[in-house]
Write an enzyme that holds these catalytic residues in place. Structure first.
Site, PDB file in Angstrom:
ATOM      1  CD  GLU A 228      43.971  54.816 100.904  1.00 26.22           C
ATOM      2  OE1 GLU A 228      42.953  54.687 100.205  1.00 26.22           O
ATOM      3  OE2 GLU A 228      44.459  55.925 101.201  1.00 26.22           O
ATOM      4  CD  GLU A 326      47.810  57.763  99.057  1.00 24.62           C
ATOM      5  OE1 GLU A 326      48.174  56.602  98.772  1.00 24.62           O
ATOM      6  OE2 GLU A 326      46.656  58.180  98.865  1.00 24.62           O
TER       7      GLU A 326
END
Length: 489
Positions: A228, A326
């Site tokens: 991220e 994810e």
């Protein structure tokens, strides 16, 4: 534990129920307000075509991407909860995920160092200024994480020729490598970046991690450059890259380092939400000196479906795979009676992703406690929803030694269990209904069709397959809030 016994029995019957009649269809169902949990149903028979207002049509002459696999994450939190189970329950967890009778997981994710789902913040070299990484060590992982991975891999390899394809991802370098001297990002993204003088050291850190895990008998299949990179968390590990700075790091440091030391390990760019995947792909792949090192791109689901972005990315760069790395849900407040919609959300995302070229799906924590924890709050603390954490497919009451499978365990299983590595997506379409579907052709030349009804009413439909120009059809009813998997030759 009655749920788990029921699941083992049902999934074991998968092998016994396989028919030899080419017109026979084996099918399995999970449905709300029933006891069906990937449960085998009476076999069906294909016949001639017939009129139907609602139809799912399969065309195996049109094929798309090859599937890599499915899995979950070996976080320290998951490993800690696993370690608190008795030996019998530990074996059951391994069987539920990695065995032939379970979900048949063949992929996984492993944080490089700590993440939010760790017991505390840690890294593999805490010696400030140690650019040569003389003090690098993975000793922290030897107690809980590595034994968990080793046992999972052994469970998979006890019945399958597959190995566990592990994707490793860093949340942050050691703080001393960053411009804020902190693994977290308390001052925002501008003050949460890799220092220029430690770019080579950070690339070496990846290489040493891969070598150290290999010494433990764990081969890492691929790495993402940064978890991220657009998010800069204030209360747990993170680091900021934009497409240009990540591309520069790959081209000048990480790519050459791994090409020399670990040429078989794949590099995946981005590893964040699907909303910006096109921009990142265009930047990374437009430079051949970067693209030569990058196998593909990794995505998360937290900004919503964004399925058209996946299709656009594939159409722009058809030779670069897309992998979902994810997904998770908010914490389940009643693990014994979990929310059904979470299962539908997972299946919706996998179906949508894979109908738009994604090659695999990796969930977040494999197992958590009843609070969706532990995380940095510590294994014995829980101070609100954020401190408690999130949901997991398996939630464990470690005090009473009970495992609670959540609904999305079964929904994901309707795909992962029946779609082995090497399967190819084939054409499927729905007419006259809001049913969601996807279809695959396995390496054993079996067709697998997954159909989901998220509505409150049953839907009767025609399953139509055109083989060598000849239509074959069968009538099926999808119960309200149900998912079904059909398998036939």
């Amino acid at each position: 534990m009655r749920q788990w016994v029921h699941v083992v029995c049902c999934l074991s019957l998968f092998h016994l129920a396989r028919g030899t009649d080419v017109n026979e269809i084996q099918w399995y169902r999970t449905a709300q307000n029933t006891t069906d949990r990937i449960s085998p149903q009476p076999s069906l028979q294909f016949g001639g075509d017939f009129p139907s207002d609602v139809a799912i049509t399969i065309d195996r002459s049109s094929s798309y991407q090859t599937i890599l696999g499915f899995g979950g994450a070996f976080t320290e939190s998951a490993a800690y909860v696993f370690s608190k189970l008795n030996s019998s329950l530990q074996s059951q967890v391994l069987q539920m995920y990695f065995s032939e009778d379970g979900l048949r997981y063949n992929m996984a994710r492993k944080p490089i160092g700590s993440c939010d789902f760790s017991l505390a913040s840690y890294n593999y070299d805490n010696t400030s200024g140690d650019a040569e990484l003389v003090d690098f060590s993975i000793d922290h992982d030897l107690a809980l994480i590595i034994p968990f991975i080793q046992r999972a891999n052994a469970t998979l390899m006890s019945w399958s020729k597959d190995t566990l394809n592990i994707v490793a991802s860093p949340w942050s370098p050691p703080g001393w490598m960053k411009n804020n001297d902190n693994p977290f990002c308390p001052l925002g993204c501008a003050q949460c970046q890799l220092l220029d003088q430690y770019q080579q050291a950070w690339a070496l850190y990846f290489s040493k991690f891969l070598s150290a895990y290999a010494e433990q008998g764990i081969s890492i299949w691929g790495i993402t450059v940064q978890n991220e990179p657009e998010y800069c968390p204030t209360s747990y590990e993170g680091m900021n890259f934009n497409p240009q700075t990540e591309g520069s790091f790959i081209k000048n440091y990480l790519g050459p380092q791994l090409s020399r030391d670990h040429p078989d390990v794949q590099i995946l760019a981005y590893d964040h939400n699907k909303d910006h995947v096109v921009e990142w792909a265009q930047t990374i792949y437009s430079d051949p000196e970067i693209a030569q090192y990058v196998w593909g791109i990794a995505v998360h689901w937290y900004t919503g479906d964004d399925f058209p972005n996946l299709n656009t990315t594939h159409n722009l760069f058809p030779n670069k795979p897309i992998l979902a790395t994810e997904a998770t849900e908010v914490r389940e407040t009643d693990p014994a009676n979990p929310s059904w919609s979470k299962g539908e959300h997972y299946a919706h995302d996998i179906i949508g992703d894979m109908n738009n070229w994604v090659v695999g799906f990796i969930d977040w924590n494999l197992i958590l406690d009843m609070n969706g924890a532990p995380n940095h709050a510590g294994p014995d603390e829980c101070e609100g929803v954020i401190k408690c954490g999130f949901d997991g497919m398996l939630l464990a009451d470690t005090d009473n030694q009970i495992i609670y499978p959540q609904v999305f365990y079964y929904y994901v299983g309707h795909i992962s269990k029946f779609v082995p590595r090497g399967s190819v997506r084939i054409s499927s379409s729905v007419e006259g209904s809001a049913l969601e579907c996807i279809a695959f052709l396995t390496p054993e030349s079996e067709v697998v069709v997954v159909a989901m009804n998220t509505g409150d009413s049953p839907i009767t439909f025609k399953l139509l397959d055109i083989v060598a120009g000849q239509p074959e059809a069968v009538k099926v009813t999808a119960l309200p809030h149900s998912i079904q998997t059909f398998v036939y030759a």
